[in-house]
Design a protein around this motif. Sequence first.
Motif, short mmCIF file in Angstrom:
data_model
loop_
_atom_site.label_atom_id
_atom_site.label_comp_id
_atom_site.label_asym_id
_atom_site.label_seq_id
_atom_site.Cartn_x
_atom_site.Cartn_y
_atom_site.Cartn_z
N HIS A 255 -12.20 -94.71 -4.02
CA HIS A 255 -11.09 -95.64 -4.17
C HIS A 255 -10.00 -95.38 -3.14
N GLY A 256 -10.41 -95.09 -1.90
CA GLY A 256 -9.46 -94.91 -0.82
C GLY A 256 -8.72 -93.58 -0.82
N ALA A 292 7.49 -93.31 3.25
CA ALA A 292 7.04 -94.65 2.91
C ALA A 292 7.46 -95.69 3.93
N GLY A 293 8.43 -95.36 4.77
CA GLY A 293 8.90 -96.32 5.75
C GLY A 293 9.84 -95.65 6.73
N PRO A 294 10.19 -96.34 7.81
CA PRO A 294 11.07 -95.76 8.83
C PRO A 294 12.48 -95.57 8.30
N MET A 295 13.18 -94.59 8.87
CA MET A 295 14.55 -94.28 8.45
C MET A 295 15.43 -94.05 9.68
N VAL A 296 16.69 -94.38 9.55
CA VAL A 296 17.69 -94.18 10.60
C VAL A 296 18.91 -93.52 9.99
N VAL A 603 4.03 -91.98 10.26
CA VAL A 603 2.72 -92.19 10.88
C VAL A 603 1.64 -91.89 9.86
N ASP A 604 0.47 -92.41 10.12
CA ASP A 604 -0.64 -92.28 9.18
C ASP A 604 -1.23 -90.88 9.22
N ASN A 629 -6.35 -98.07 4.51
CA ASN A 629 -5.37 -98.58 3.56
C ASN A 629 -4.44 -99.52 4.32
N PRO A 630 -4.52 -100.81 4.05
CA PRO A 630 -3.69 -101.77 4.80
C PRO A 630 -2.20 -101.49 4.70
N ARG A 631 -1.78 -100.78 3.64
CA ARG A 631 -0.36 -100.52 3.47
C ARG A 631 0.08 -99.20 4.08
N SER A 632 -0.86 -98.47 4.71
CA SER A 632 -0.51 -97.20 5.33
C SER A 632 0.33 -97.42 6.58
#
Length: 797
Positions: A255-256, A292-296, A603-604, A629-632
């Motif tokens: 399951h990924g 989970a996402g970019p940060m500044v 990054v993945d 994983n498309p959301r990675s």
Amino acid sequence: MSEPVPMAEMVTMTIDGAEVEVPKGTLVIRAAEAAGVAIPRFCDHPLLDPAAACRECMVEITDAGNGRGFPKPQPSCATVAAPGMVVKTQATSEQAAKAQADILELLLVNHPLDCPICDKGGECPLQNQALADGRMESRFDGVKRTFPTPVAMSDLILLDRERCVMCTRCTRFGEQISGDPLLQLVERGAKQQVGIYPEQPYDSYFSGNVVQICPVGALTSSDYRFSARPFDLVSTVTTCENCAAGCQIRVDARHGSVRRRLAGEQPQVNEEWSCDRGRFGFVAARGEDRLAGPMVRRDGELVRVSWPQALAAAAEGLAAAEGSTGVLTGGRLTTETAYAYSVFARTVLKTNSIDFRARGASEEEAQFLASIVAQIGFDAAVTYADLDRAKKVVLVGFEPEDESPIVFLRLRKAVRKSGLRVVAVASYLSRGSTKLDASLIAVRPGDVPQAIRDLEVDADTIILAGERLAQIPGALTALVAKVEQTEARMAWVPRRAGEIGALAAGCLPNLLPGGRPLDDETARRQVAQVWAEEVPTALGLSAVEQVKAAADGSVKALVTAGVEAADFADPEVASQGLAKAFVVCLESRMSDVAALADVVLPVDLLESNEGSFLNWEHRVCPVNQVVTNPRSPMTEIRVLAALAEAMRANLGFRDAAGASESMAKLAQWVGPAPTMTMVEPTTASPSGVVVEAWRELLDDSRCVDGASSLLATARVPQARISPQTLRTEGLATSTYVRLTGPRGSVTFPLRVEPSMADGVIWAPLRARDNELHRTGVCIGDSVTLAAAPGPKKEGEE
């Protein structure tokens, strides 16, 4: 270049009516495999000595090569092929088939009927053989033998005793392969079982292998137990990222999500083995600190932003540095990703300040790597096969069991099988060196260059040098001189998986891809033709110089990739530099560097990437995508390409395939190699007691975070000292010692080591909850020792 292997003497025999020619000394079961005949077995393993314990591989031998046959079936796993021998397997002999069926029935008498819940179900040789050739109904109507289950052999390994068929694979592995004979057969008769010594768990860096080779599911791992079924898993063959050995592994995902890792079958490298760190240490980025996402950074705090906003902020900050930038790649990257950073630094940032050595390093090492190591291709490199055939191997600044475990296994194999002589130039005879029957040349760190000059070596000797020599002035110079004088062969074995690949990619301030010297005009022109950009000519800064320059403000911006401040020889200076500069951090999870960064770009994971590593042999070891994983997050190469575009530049590729294609155009440099300036060792050895240290396999590395069962098997951090130094320092009655350096103190349990060089104290680097490097002490530095109280017992104030 490896020496050709002499042709083996051959013998001809007959198996099931077909003539087979095999090398002299081949076992009948191997000869049958060569003839395409599969003989059932449980105890037999091609890398273990024969035991004939299970008796499932019985064959009929009608002619032993002397005109006479055996009156009863014989175990093919312990019978050597002879000229003229005639063998009948279960395929052509009723006697052999009946013998195998009878043995199988006896093995199943006490075996539990728990296939539906057994971890081995679906990939179990006993299950497969019972279904193929066993009786449909059991004739046994008694009560099966049972035991309380499971029994913990260690925090990692569990034993279900009622499943065991006494094949002795696990006990032979410990005795013959890893040198940890801690699993033994205890009791006798129907009570016989695998056990451990009282209050002495199965303490081995290689314990996971016994789970993989167990043919019946008696040994299982606590991490994988009851978590998946074999038919639910998607398997991918790839390369382990935990050291420079280049082990092939099989990664099973469901399951990924990765559920387990097994050793792959790569005879030229890891054969069929892996270390526990490579097998169990893969859960680090699955915690709550996964980015989970970019940060500044805004108003002193890191806040989530969109990708366009993060890339724009990174581009603006890097542009504002006006070329006063540096790139720290670390040693974990694939070759293709390291190449992308090399291109990014030179074509986008216009700097040669790029270095993968986020650790103890020196200018002497940079020159050694550029002039010697980077000029070696796989065809000319020392290989595992060379270790198998070597007469003498010298270990200098290198502890194989901790720093490259598969190298250790291959050396131990050569010691057992070929009489290899191992010599260790070290402060003491380590546990690994003891298992290699190594001769010790006991030295203080500062005396290593002289010990190298005094070595008795010749063209039949291989010298394995570790990365720790970079911290001993003159050691690498002495090594190069010794190799040139004696024609001995030499290999540099770094600790991290990506360091040889980073070297080939040009991630050094004095080196371009393919081993091209930066100061050679022809080399720069070749690179410029491929990149369609001019290459900067000014010599860049090393990793250590970059963080120091960032601390004093002369380097204004840094791009980092999986680097930890704690990896540097001086973590405090590294932290100061990272805190002061504008930092763009590419990471998969939150870290101390990411916490200091101005822009964090997620990054993945490696398991979602493709590419390759170059192992210490300079062998290309493919890295294949395990899960999608498309959301990675994006891969590092994709992020670098996007960042280049944000800075109005073009990286030239956006994935590993493109990077590989570009790198292939820059074949190995054939021009004059960079010159190496000879460095004289420090003449004045520090007074008092000096420190020797290296990182143990299971330490404070973030790569093994979250692997609680694995970390529970880590060795207890201990300081080691000679009896003479113990008395000299007034520690004769002490069980704990405090080491004090310029920036603090750290306390370790104290162990007296008879083989230790006088005037030296050894302690582990980066031990969990016991950080020697935070004291400001490096290898070879003086340290103050004092007796220390032990930890307080529960209830004490």
